[in-house]
Write a protein that holds these residues in place. Structure first.
Motif, PDB file in Angstrom:
ATOM      1  N   TYR A  93       0.849  -1.187   0.000  1.00  0.00           N
ATOM      2  CA  TYR A  93       0.000   0.000   0.000  1.00  0.00           C
ATOM      3  C   TYR A  93       0.886   1.239   0.000  1.00  0.00           C
ATOM      4  O   TYR A  93       1.759   1.390   0.858  1.00  0.00           O
ATOM      5  CB  TYR A  93      -0.912   0.014   1.226  1.00  0.00           C
ATOM      6  N   HIS A  94       0.680   2.107  -0.986  1.00  0.00           N
ATOM      7  CA  HIS A  94       1.428   3.355  -1.099  1.00  0.00           C
ATOM      8  C   HIS A  94       0.613   4.456  -0.413  1.00  0.00           C
ATOM      9  O   HIS A  94      -0.390   4.915  -0.965  1.00  0.00           O
ATOM     10  CB  HIS A  94       1.664   3.716  -2.572  1.00  0.00           C
ATOM     11  N   LYS A  95       1.066   4.847   0.752  1.00  0.00           N
ATOM     12  CA  LYS A  95       0.302   5.822   1.533  1.00  0.00           C
ATOM     13  C   LYS A  95       0.175   7.166   0.816  1.00  0.00           C
ATOM     14  O   LYS A  95      -0.900   7.782   0.817  1.00  0.00           O
ATOM     15  CB  LYS A  95       0.969   6.035   2.895  1.00  0.00           C
ATOM     16  N   LYS A  96       1.265   7.626   0.220  1.00  0.00           N
ATOM     17  CA  LYS A  96       1.268   8.960  -0.369  1.00  0.00           C
ATOM     18  C   LYS A  96       0.289   9.081  -1.537  1.00  0.00           C
ATOM     19  O   LYS A  96      -0.355  10.115  -1.718  1.00  0.00           O
ATOM     20  CB  LYS A  96       2.683   9.326  -0.827  1.00  0.00           C
ATOM     21  N   GLU A  97       0.195   8.010  -2.346  1.00  0.00           N
ATOM     22  CA  GLU A  97      -0.693   8.049  -3.518  1.00  0.00           C
ATOM     23  C   GLU A  97      -2.025   7.357  -3.269  1.00  0.00           C
ATOM     24  O   GLU A  97      -2.869   7.329  -4.161  1.00  0.00           O
ATOM     25  CB  GLU A  97      -0.017   7.387  -4.727  1.00  0.00           C
ATOM     26  N   HIS A  98      -2.218   6.790  -2.089  1.00  0.00           N
ATOM     27  CA  HIS A  98      -3.397   5.972  -1.785  1.00  0.00           C
ATOM     28  C   HIS A  98      -3.592   4.942  -2.909  1.00  0.00           C
ATOM     29  O   HIS A  98      -4.611   4.873  -3.584  1.00  0.00           O
ATOM     30  CB  HIS A  98      -4.651   6.840  -1.641  1.00  0.00           C
ATOM     31  N   ARG A  99      -2.546   4.120  -3.091  1.00  0.00           N
ATOM     32  CA  ARG A  99      -2.512   3.148  -4.191  1.00  0.00           C
ATOM     33  C   ARG A  99      -2.171   1.773  -3.638  1.00  0.00           C
ATOM     34  O   ARG A  99      -1.328   1.631  -2.751  1.00  0.00           O
ATOM     35  CB  ARG A  99      -1.470   3.592  -5.220  1.00  0.00           C
ATOM     36  N   LEU A 100      -2.828   0.745  -4.187  1.00  0.00           N
ATOM     37  CA  LEU A 100      -2.631  -0.621  -3.704  1.00  0.00           C
ATOM     38  C   LEU A 100      -2.078  -1.500  -4.822  1.00  0.00           C
ATOM     39  O   LEU A 100      -2.538  -1.440  -5.962  1.00  0.00           O
ATOM     40  CB  LEU A 100      -3.957  -1.207  -3.213  1.00  0.00           C
ATOM     41  N   PHE A 101      -1.106  -2.325  -4.466  1.00  0.00           N
ATOM     42  CA  PHE A 101      -0.507  -3.284  -5.397  1.00  0.00           C
ATOM     43  C   PHE A 101      -0.581  -4.671  -4.765  1.00  0.00           C
ATOM     44  O   PHE A 101      -0.142  -4.869  -3.629  1.00  0.00           O
ATOM     45  CB  PHE A 101       0.955  -2.905  -5.671  1.00  0.00           C
ATOM     46  N   THR A 176      -5.706   2.057  -8.267  1.00  0.00           N
ATOM     47  CA  THR A 176      -5.307   3.460  -8.169  1.00  0.00           C
ATOM     48  C   THR A 176      -6.516   4.389  -8.200  1.00  0.00           C
ATOM     49  O   THR A 176      -6.452   5.499  -7.691  1.00  0.00           O
ATOM     50  CB  THR A 176      -4.365   3.837  -9.321  1.00  0.00           C
ATOM     51  N   GLY A 177      -7.589   3.948  -8.803  1.00  0.00           N
ATOM     52  CA  GLY A 177      -8.805   4.739  -8.858  1.00  0.00           C
ATOM     53  C   GLY A 177      -9.953   3.941  -8.292  1.00  0.00           C
ATOM     54  O   GLY A 177      -9.846   3.280  -7.266  1.00  0.00           O
ATOM     55  N   ARG A 178     -11.055   3.964  -9.002  1.00  0.00           N
ATOM     56  CA  ARG A 178     -12.226   3.263  -8.515  1.00  0.00           C
ATOM     57  C   ARG A 178     -12.189   1.774  -8.832  1.00  0.00           C
ATOM     58  O   ARG A 178     -12.597   0.941  -8.020  1.00  0.00           O
ATOM     59  CB  ARG A 178     -13.478   3.915  -9.135  1.00  0.00           C
ATOM     60  N   ASP A 179     -11.698   1.418 -10.017  1.00  0.00           N
ATOM     61  CA  ASP A 179     -11.763   0.028 -10.457  1.00  0.00           C
ATOM     62  C   ASP A 179     -10.384  -0.619 -10.429  1.00  0.00           C
ATOM     63  O   ASP A 179      -9.409  -0.060 -10.943  1.00  0.00           O
ATOM     64  CB  ASP A 179     -12.325  -0.058 -11.881  1.00  0.00           C
ATOM     65  N   PRO A 180     -10.295  -1.835  -9.856  1.00  0.00           N
ATOM     66  CA  PRO A 180      -9.015  -2.557  -9.871  1.00  0.00           C
ATOM     67  C   PRO A 180      -8.679  -3.035 -11.276  1.00  0.00           C
ATOM     68  O   PRO A 180      -9.569  -3.404 -12.052  1.00  0.00           O
ATOM     69  CB  PRO A 180      -9.266  -3.738  -8.929  1.00  0.00           C
TER      70      PRO A 180
END
Length: 247
Positions: A93-101, A176-180
């Motif tokens: 989880y990228h906290k700065k970008e609110h992004r999940l991998f 990164t947005g609404r849809d994985p």
């Protein structure tokens, strides 16, 4: 050991399994302050020496598998999956970008499930961790079940439950947005034909590969047990494992 991490946008939890010597020092979720990354993992990384890039053995022994993964991920990003060898389901989880991998190993030895809702996204390496959530519907996927029972090809992304999906082997997911979005990073291909001078060279190469495969899977902090069928396959594995454990 169970631990959690959270901020106002996301929460991660990890139930730690202690098996390899390195895992005894593992503390997950792993928070990396400089990059703002948080890592969860259900993993056993086998090519530790290769990923460490020449680190002295003593320093390498201090690094956990999640440390090595994060180090490799920071260096090469998604391309690191082509370098990893082992069984794993991983989350960053990228906290700065609110992004999940999310990523799953090449053959899917470790599972990785998710439930996508317009208001939230849930994932886990165990489907029951998703099912315990009261707002997740538990509707049987009858179409998938029918295919499963007659041993035909099922949808690689579906599960026994209609709304819970799976990251297939050799794939990774980015949110990164609404849809994985799911990408395939690996598929099994037939390698070029190996040509040896004689039968002995073929046997020697097979033994080398077989020995390596067993050795990396017997790296344990505890006694190792095995279930034997009595055939040549499992007996050969146990014989090699025993020699490595003696060392």
């Amino acid at each position: 050991r169970y631990a959690t991490w959270k901020n106002r946008l996301a929460a991660l939890g990890n139930l730690q399994i202690y098996n390899t010597p390195e895992s005894l020092r593992e503390k997950l979720p792993l928070v990396h302050p400089e990059s703002g990354m948080v890592v969860c993992a259900d993993a056993r990384i086998d090519n530790r020496e290769e990923l460490a890039g020449g680190l002295p053995a003593r320093e390498l022994s201090e690094l956990t598998d999640s440390d090595l993964f994060l180090r490799t991920y920071q260096q090469t990003g998604v391309a690191c999956l082509n370098r990893l060898r082992g069984d794993y389901s991983l989350a960053v989880y990228h906290k700065k970008e609110h992004r999940l991998f999310l990523a799953r190993d090449h053959f899917g030895m470790r599972p990785l499930f998710y439930y996508d809702h317009p208001e939230y996204f849930v994932f886990s390496s165990e489907i029951r961790a998703i099912l315990v959530l009261p707002w997740v519907p538990k509707k049987l996927n009858t179409s998938w079940l029918a295919h499963f029972l007659v041993n035909s090809d099922e949808d690689a992304f579906e599960t026994f439950y209609e709304d819970i999906r799976v990251v297939p082997p050799g794939h990774y997911l980015e949110l990164t947005g609404r849809d994985p979005v799911i990408h395939q990073y690996w598929e099994l291909t037939i390698p070029p034909l190996t040509t040896k001078k004689n039968d002995q060279e073929y046997m020697d190469e097979y033994k080398r590969l077989f020995d390596r495969a067993v050795a990396v899977r017997t790296r344990s902090a505890y006694p190792v047990g095995s279930e034997l069928s009595g055939g040549l396959d499992s007996s050969s594995v146990v014989s090699l494992a025993q020699s490595h454990r003696k060392e």
